[in-house]
Design a protein around this motif. Structure first.
Motif, PDB file in Angstrom:
ATOM      1  N   HIS A 611     -21.045  12.548   6.952  1.00 22.27           N
ATOM      2  CA  HIS A 611     -21.332  13.977   6.778  1.00 22.27           C
ATOM      3  C   HIS A 611     -22.049  14.227   5.445  1.00 22.27           C
ATOM      4  N   THR A 614     -25.684  12.648   5.353  1.00 25.29           N
ATOM      5  CA  THR A 614     -26.722  13.366   6.097  1.00 25.29           C
ATOM      6  C   THR A 614     -27.049  14.710   5.447  1.00 25.29           C
ATOM      7  N   THR A 626     -31.883  12.224   9.919  1.00 21.07           N
ATOM      8  CA  THR A 626     -30.553  12.837  10.038  1.00 21.07           C
ATOM      9  C   THR A 626     -30.255  13.233  11.475  1.00 21.07           C
ATOM     10  N   ASP A 630     -26.822  12.132  13.105  1.00 22.77           N
ATOM     11  CA  ASP A 630     -25.871  13.179  13.497  1.00 22.77           C
ATOM     12  C   ASP A 630     -25.668  13.243  15.010  1.00 22.77           C
ATOM     13  N   TYR A 634     -22.084  12.891  16.686  1.00 25.54           N
ATOM     14  CA  TYR A 634     -21.563  13.952  17.565  1.00 25.54           C
ATOM     15  C   TYR A 634     -21.159  13.379  18.922  1.00 25.54           C
ATOM     16  N   ALA A 651     -19.697  17.658  13.144  1.00 26.46           N
ATOM     17  CA  ALA A 651     -20.866  16.861  13.536  1.00 26.46           C
ATOM     18  C   ALA A 651     -21.841  17.702  14.346  1.00 26.46           C
ATOM     19  N   ASN A 654     -23.778  19.839  11.967  1.00 24.61           N
ATOM     20  CA  ASN A 654     -24.809  19.040  11.298  1.00 24.61           C
ATOM     21  C   ASN A 654     -26.009  18.812  12.216  1.00 24.61           C
ATOM     22  N   LEU A 655     -25.739  18.497  13.470  1.00 25.01           N
ATOM     23  CA  LEU A 655     -26.823  18.283  14.423  1.00 25.01           C
ATOM     24  C   LEU A 655     -27.636  19.566  14.605  1.00 25.01           C
ATOM     25  N   ASP A 658     -30.086  19.859  11.847  1.00 29.08           N
ATOM     26  CA  ASP A 658     -31.234  18.973  12.035  1.00 29.08           C
ATOM     27  C   ASP A 658     -32.222  19.572  13.031  1.00 29.08           C
TER      28      ASP A 658
END
Length: 1002
Positions: A611, A614, A626, A630, A634, A651, A654-655, A658
């Motif tokens: 985490h 990224t 990333t 990610d 995920y 996750a 985070n995705l 991106d």
């Protein structure tokens, strides 16, 4: 003309003023003695230029004296200031020719001088004997030698100054001059001034510093440069009292003193002769390597001459010696020295080698010598050094110092171990911190029960501690610097100690493995104890800044201790929030090498590390990288833990970040809404994690052009954060910045500016001027100024902001590109068209490299570049790029998006200029309708489209319709923005509106 009389008679009878640089005092004294011998009155004047005066003024001031001015030319004369050769040439050409009968010169150097110094017609005295030099001197001044003076001067012990090119009458023990000597000009000048200005009998100066720093070579260079000022130069190795006594006694025969054979008697005679200045008044004694002042201070000569001491021991200050610390080379000097020592090494590699060796002169000399004799690449050699490879056997040692710096440091450590063993214990603790400043407070914060026995007593006893610190500082092993103490800090809590990186290596290589484990474990505990545990609290960032440099050296990054691993994760969070992305990535990458071997697969701390890594990568613009990391995280967590798990949701968030940065907004919206709703269900709508998800959802609304939805969410988030946190909390400030951004995008410029002015000011106070969040806030402020019509303030903020972004973040950081594009747009409208073009091309190139041609940022930047081409008169290429931008933006975000509407507004103008008024009018009408539907009838972009449509209809000779639409648009602009707003004024003057693309912060 400034000063003096400009007549032949005045020149003939006036005195001679000899102007000289301080380094050439011996030449000035000799010249004065020659002229006085022939009946001339002479005034010596040391040449100096104050920082606030010019060379020209300095030369004119010389003319204030009567008679002639004789300048003693050398490279030192022109170095004072320092001033450029261009300034010297200009001043000489301006002052000397009109006053040629007042100026004369002699040259006492073989170095190249400024070309305009030829106007002085200097007589060259360099490389001559005394008689020929005197003849040329007199000839240059037109002086006929007096017969009574001929042959009356013996020059020497009692007959006036010695001719500077003749060696001192007594010369002994001086090492050969170092032909590779580099730099140290300021230090040598300070040393010379210290000795020259000292009271008689008190001219003792000590060059002190770490072993290998270059003290002996500086002393030798001083001797050779200023030998003309002395009749006696005597160099003595002074490491041992017996050797010093013997070598000083050996001066007796050289001084022709009548003594017995016993060297004690000779020594007394030497001291007495030096004290009386008989037979020589001007003497220099060099005591090299005098590291035991307590043992030899009584042997230091006194008298009218000078004593120069080199030592590792700063205790000479207690024995009436002036101390001059010899630091390591500065980087420019290091690079120059390496390239002289090893010509095959280029400047870039020399810089790397200097960094690896900490700019220590002896290490540079020996390692560069080794490299010059091999074909090994410098990078490979540096890697060997970093990994502790044994390179000592290959080092090149000099004839005058036949030991490696490794051996020199070993000798020093053995000496310390004998004198003060607890000082070595302290050193062993310090070497598990990183080279550089070590806050003493960190050492003292660890409970005594966690300390090994040999350290517990040292830490607990202030007297023992101060004694150990003092001994290390005395021998130049460490520097101990008390920092400024604030009102909240107790005395001593801000003390800093630091040592050279090569001392680190020497101490660590000297330690048994079991002791290494003990000391490194203590330092890791010290760092963990220093972790405040709240990396999001800006007030605690200085504490984290103390910890981070020492993570690797202490072994914290490969520790199995959960507490220490938690401390590493907190540091990574701090590094991300404070904007130290590259440092954070280095820490994350090192930990990423070890932790998968230390923790079982799927351990939560491994996901924490992913985490943070990224986050840091994304902040530097590595969106494709990333997204791959990610997405894998995920999918793995979703399969292992399910959709409702907190790690899975993190996750997913985070995705979504991106995908947002990659311009895939529809996917981002779906995932962001899912994450926010899940957090609300699991944690409630006021949890900090939920608020972060809500902040991200508002951001994607903004990117989709749903400005009112974004405003509603950001306002809600801001109010909750103000209640839960505080007004000056960094997350609250971030929400406030987003809220002002939404207001601006909705066309509520005055309200946005009112919010953002305060927000930016508090950002600077709380986070500092260079934090990325502060920079984003100031970019929003500049845009608020611009949209509100205050172009002057917008220009000032943008210019300073870009410079700071480039300096702090780098030329290609996402934030720097965003600011550069904004400034390009601004310069196109109000400033420098060439600069606008340069900035625009740089941004487009970077966006294409990082994001590809299909990204909306690339399309938006291309459209801005098209406007620049149009302003430059390149209409055909301009239309191509503007139309390409419209096509690209439509594909990227759809026909109804705010950005697409802006590109369409610009494309309509391009079509009009290209002779397609029908196409322009149709595009303006469609764009205006879409803007009214999506943004509202009174949004500034909607009104710009209406004004543009009126212009297009007028071109089609549909004036009645055009006038009606224009009147409605002007009334709406005046009501929305004000009658004097630049956009209203421009529309009233029928200046065709345009639209500027702005990448949004993500």
């Amino acid at each position: 003309m400034a000063g003096g009389r400009n007549t032949a008679s005045a020149v003939g009878w006036g005195p001679v003023t000899v102007s000289f640089a301080g380094y050439n005092r011996a030449w000035a004294s000799w010249i004065a003695s020659r002229l006085e011998k022939h009946g001339q009155q002479v005034v010596l004047q040391r040449w100096d230029i104050t920082p606030d005066s010019s060379v020209e003024q300095g030369l004119r001031d010389l003319l204030l004296s009567e008679g002639r001015v004789l300048i003693v030319l050398s490279e030192w004369y022109f170095r004072l200031g320092p001033r450029s050769r261009q300034e010297w040439n200009s001043a000489l050409r301006e002052v000397v020719p009109p006053n040629s009968d007042r100026f004369a010169a002699v040259s006492v150097t073989s170095a190249a001088l400024p070309t305009a110094s030829a106007a002085l017609g200097a007589a060259d005295l360099w490389g001559l004997g005394a008689a020929e030099a005197e003849r040329r001197l007199l000839a240059r001044l037109g002086i006929t030698p007096a017969r009574s003076a001929a042959g009356t001067d013996t020059q020497g012990a009692g007959g006036g100054p010695r001719f500077p090119l003749e060696p001192p009458a007594v010369w002994g023990g001086v090492p050969r001059r170092n032909t590779r000597f580099t730099g140290r000009e300021e230090l040598i000048a300070d040393l010379h001034q210290q000795l020259q200005l000292a009271e008689p009998g008190a001219a003792v100066a000590t060059l002190h510093g770490l072993s290998g720093v270059g003290k002996t070579h500086i002393a030798a260079e001083y001797v050779y440069r200023f030998a003309p000022e002395y009749d006696v130069v005597w160099w003595v190795r002074a490491a041992e009292r017996g050797t010093l006594r013997e070598k000083l006694a050996a001066l007796a025969p050289a001084l022709r003193l009548t003594t017995g054979r016993e060297y004690g008697e000779r020594l007394r005679a030497v001291h007495d002769a030096l004290r009386r200045g008989d037979p020589y008044f001007r003497w220099l004694i060099v005591l090299d390597g005098a590291d035991r002042p307590d043992e030899i201070h009584d042997l230091v000569p006194a008298g009218p001459g000078h004593v120069l001491i080199t030592s590792q021991n700063r205790e000479w200050g207690e024995y009436n010696s002036a101390l001059l610390e010899v630091p390591v080379y500065d980087r420019v000097e290091s690079v120059a020295f390496i390239r002289r020592r090893a010509p095959r090494i280029d400047e870039a590699d020399a810089d790397k080698l200097a960094e690896a060796l900490g700019d220590l002169a002896l290490a540079l000399d020996q390692n560069a010598g080794s490299l010059n004799d091999s074909a090994m690449p410098v990078d490979e050699y540096i890697e060997l050094l970093r990994h502790g490879a044994d390179v000592e056997s290959g080092l090149k040692v000099a004839a005058d110092f036949q030991m490696t710096y490794y051996t020199a440091f070993s000798i020093l450590l053995n000496r310390l171990r004998e004198d003060k063993p607890e000082a070595v214990d302290l050193l062993r603790l310090c070497v598990f911190f990183a080279p550089g400043p070590i806050p003493v407070r960190l050492l003292r914060d660890l409970p005594i029960r966690d300390m090994p026995e040999q350290l517990a007593g040292l830490i607990e006893d202030p007297l023992l501690w101060n004694s150990a610190i003092g001994k290390l500082a005395q021998w130049s092993v460490i520097q101990s610097d008390p920092q400024e103490v604030g009102t909240e800090e107790p005395p001593g809590s801000t003390e800093i100690v630091q040592m050279h990186r090569l001392v680190y290596q020497a101490v660590r290589s000297d330690m048994p493995d079991d002791e290494e484990n003990v000391y490194s474990r203590v330092v890791r505990k010290i760092l963990a104890a220093a972790d405040p545990g709240r990396p999001g609290d800006t007030r605690l960032w200085p504490r984290y800044a103390e910890i981070v440099p020492h993570l690797s050296a202490s072994g914290a990054l490969d520790s199995t201790n959960p507490e220490i691993q938690g401390m590493v994760l907190n540091c990574l969070r701090y590094l991300y929030l404070s904007g130290e992305y590259l440092t954070g990535l280095r820490v994350a990458e090192i930990a990423g090498e070890y932790w998968p071997r230390l923790l079982e697969p799927g351990h939560p701390r491994l996901w924490d590390l992913v985490h943070h890594r990224t986050n840091l990568l994304r902040a530097t613009g590595e969106y494709t990288t990333t997204e791959g990391i990610d997405r894998a995280a995920y999918e793995t967590l979703l399969a292992d833990r399910g959709a409702g798990d907190l790690l899975t949701l993190r996750a997913a968030a985070n995705l979504a970040s991106d995908l947002r940065n990659l311009g895939r907004y529809a996917e981002t919206l779906e995932l962001s809404e899912t994450v926010r709703d899940a957090y609300v269900e699991l944690l409630g709508d006021r949890d900090p994690v939920t608020l972060m998800a809500q902040n991200n959802l508002a951001l994607i609304y903004r990117l989709l052009g749903r400005f009112q939805d974004a405003l509603d969410l950001d306002l809600d988030t801001m109010e909750i954060r103000r209640e839960l946190l505080r007004d000056r909390n960094n997350w609250t400030l971030s929400s406030e910045n987003s809220y002002a951004h939404d207001l601006r995008l909705l066309g509520r410029y005055d309200q946005a500016l009112s919010v953002q002015e305060r927000n930016s000011e508090v950002h600077r106070t709380v986070l500092g001027p260079d934090n990325p969040q502060t920079l984003r806030a100031e970019h929003n402020l500049a845009q608020c100024y611009h949209r509100a019509g205050d172009r002057t303030r917008a220009a000032n903020v943008l210019a300073r902001l870009l410079e700071r972004c480039e300096r702090v973040r780098g030329d290609f950081d996402p934030l720097t590109l965003r600011v550069a594009l904004t400034l390009s747009n601004f310069e196109r409208q109000h400033g420098d068209l060439d600069r606008a073009r340069d900035l625009s091309e740089r941004v487009i190139g970077r966006y294409r490299d990082r994001l590809g041609d299909r990204h909306p940022y690339t399309a938006g930047a291309l459209g801005g570049h098209g406007l620049i081409l149009r302003a430059s008169g390149e209409r055909q290429q301009s239309q191509i790029e503007i139309e390409d931008a419209l096509d690209g933006m439509t594909r990227a975000v759809g026909p109804d998006h705010y950005w697409t509407l802006g590109c369409a507004l610009n494309a309509a103008a391009a079509r009009n200029l290209a002779g397609d008024p029908e196409g322009a009018a149709e595009l303006s009408r469609v764009t205006g309708d879409r803007a009214a539907s999506g943004l509202g009838k009174h949004h500034p972009l909607t009104l710009s489209c209406r004004i543009a449509l009126a212009a297009d209809l007028r071109n089609l000779r549909r004036r009645q319709e055009a006038d009606k639409i224009e009147e409605e648009g002007l009334d709406a602009l005046a009501a929305t923005l004000g009658p004097q707003h630049p956009q209203t004024v421009a529309a009233r003057s029928r200046t065709r509106p345009h639209w500027d693309f702005e990448p949004f912060s993500s």
